[in-house]
Design a protein around this motif. Structure first.
Motif, short mmCIF file in Angstrom:
data_model
loop_
_atom_site.label_atom_id
_atom_site.label_comp_id
_atom_site.label_asym_id
_atom_site.label_seq_id
_atom_site.Cartn_x
_atom_site.Cartn_y
_atom_site.Cartn_z
N ALA A 1 1.80 11.58 9.24
CA ALA A 1 0.91 10.71 10.18
C ALA A 1 0.69 9.61 9.18
CB ALA A 1 0.45 10.59 11.35
N VAL A 2 0.44 7.99 8.73
CA VAL A 2 0.39 7.32 7.80
C VAL A 2 -0.56 5.84 8.79
CG1 VAL A 2 -0.33 5.76 6.19
CG2 VAL A 2 0.71 8.11 6.11
N GLY A 3 -1.53 6.18 8.86
CA GLY A 3 -1.86 4.18 9.49
C GLY A 3 -3.34 4.24 8.56
N THR A 4 -3.89 3.13 10.28
CA THR A 4 -5.67 2.47 10.03
C THR A 4 -6.08 3.90 11.17
OG1 THR A 4 -4.85 0.42 9.30
CG2 THR A 4 -7.29 0.53 10.36
N LYS B 1 0.78 -0.79 -0.10
CA LYS B 1 0.40 0.02 0.34
C LYS B 1 0.67 1.49 -0.15
CE LYS B 1 -4.35 -2.04 2.35
NZ LYS B 1 -5.34 -1.87 3.22
N MET B 2 2.21 1.45 0.72
CA MET B 2 2.75 2.45 0.88
C MET B 2 3.04 2.61 -0.90
SD MET B 2 2.63 3.84 4.03
CE MET B 2 3.85 5.04 2.88
N VAL C 1 9.77 6.79 4.42
CA VAL C 1 8.93 6.03 5.03
C VAL C 1 10.20 5.50 6.12
CG1 VAL C 1 7.58 4.57 4.96
CG2 VAL C 1 7.89 6.23 2.51
N VAL C 2 9.34 4.94 7.50
CA VAL C 2 10.07 4.33 8.37
C VAL C 2 8.59 4.40 9.42
CG1 VAL C 2 10.98 4.97 10.55
CG2 VAL C 2 11.43 5.91 8.89
N ILE D 1 6.24 9.39 6.75
CA ILE D 1 6.51 9.76 5.91
C ILE D 1 7.51 10.60 6.21
CG2 ILE D 1 6.02 10.73 3.80
CD1 ILE D 1 3.47 8.42 3.39
N PHE D 2 8.10 11.44 5.55
CA PHE D 2 9.35 12.29 5.86
C PHE D 2 9.44 13.02 4.49
CE2 PHE D 2 10.47 9.58 9.23
CZ PHE D 2 10.47 10.37 9.87
N VAL D 3 9.42 14.04 4.39
CA VAL D 3 9.50 14.64 2.84
C VAL D 3 10.37 15.75 3.23
CG1 VAL D 3 8.32 16.12 0.70
CG2 VAL D 3 7.09 14.55 2.21
#
Length: 227
Positions: free
Chosen positions: A205-208, A71-72, A95-96, A139-141
């Motif tokens: 921040a990414v998640g369910t 998905k990432m 991405v971490v 995610i770091f941009v």
């Protein structure tokens, strides 16, 4: 008598013609009203892309499972397909999802926050787990130091919308990025391996999602047509 009959027939024909014309006009008006009504009602909100944009809200509570790499990969591809000036693509993305990284830098963050009584309240919250709103994936941009923030914004928005379309939640955060650039967190910033001419701009921040926040009101008065 004949003149009277002809006059009555002519009048009848004229009235019939007028009635037919009025009926046709009424149908046209009705059809026009239907078009207006349809235009008013059908604003495109049934379009899946628009639905995704309108339904996306920042989330600050996540379930602990990290986002799958599959998905990432999709999210990241959507990000780098954002437009940029002259196609310069002035961004670098990391991405971490490694808990050791996330909780390692969070420990430093907590130590620093505890030095300030007002900031300490945040990390003393029983629900606090990590400095990225408890997200399992971050995610770091980074963007070029001599410009590119706008392009990085386009990249970021693409990823936010892509994640939403996949049933995931996100939160775009500036303060963790600021902390990552502070001396106490230098070790972890270095681990991200950004090029020397790039600077960390934002963290995502990414998640369910583990909450369903209501949408904050938008000020439509700030948008105007100029005639």
């Amino acid at each position: 008598m004949k003149k009277l009959i002809f006059s009555l027939l002519a009048a009848s024909l004229i009235m019939a013609s007028c009635q037919n014309k009025q009926t046709n006009n009424a149908s046209e008006v009705a059809a026009g009203n239907e078009t207006v009504a349809a235009t008013t009602v059908d604003t495109g909100l049934d379009n899946p892309v628009i639905q995704t944009i309108m339904s996306r809200h920042s989330v600050r509570a996540y379930k602990p499972e990290p986002v799958s790499r599959d998905k990432m990969d999709v999210i990241l591809k959507c990000g780098i397909n954002a437009p940029s000036g002259n196609n310069n693509q002035p961004w670098e993305v990391r991405v971490v999802d490694n808990p050791e990284f996330i909780y390692g830098v969070t420990k430093i963050f907590v130590d620093e926050m505890m030095k300030n009584p007002q900031r300490a309240k945040r990390v003393q919250d029983p629900n606090f787990k990590n400095m990225f709103n408890n997200a399992p994936t971050v995610i770091f941009v980074a963007g070029k130091k001599d410009g590119g923030q706008y392009d990085c914004g386009l990249l970021t928005e693409n990823m936010l919308i892509a994640a939403q379309s996949m049933g995931l939640a996100t939160c775009c955060m500036g303060s963790p990025a600021g902390f990552m650039k502070s001396p106490p967190a230098k070790e972890y910033l270095d681990k991200l391996g950004f090029s020397a001419d790039y600077e960390l701009i934002v963290t995502i921040a990414v998640g369910t999602p583990d909450e369903t926040p209501a949408a904050s009101p938008r000020d439509a008065s700030k948008v105007k047509y100029v005639e």
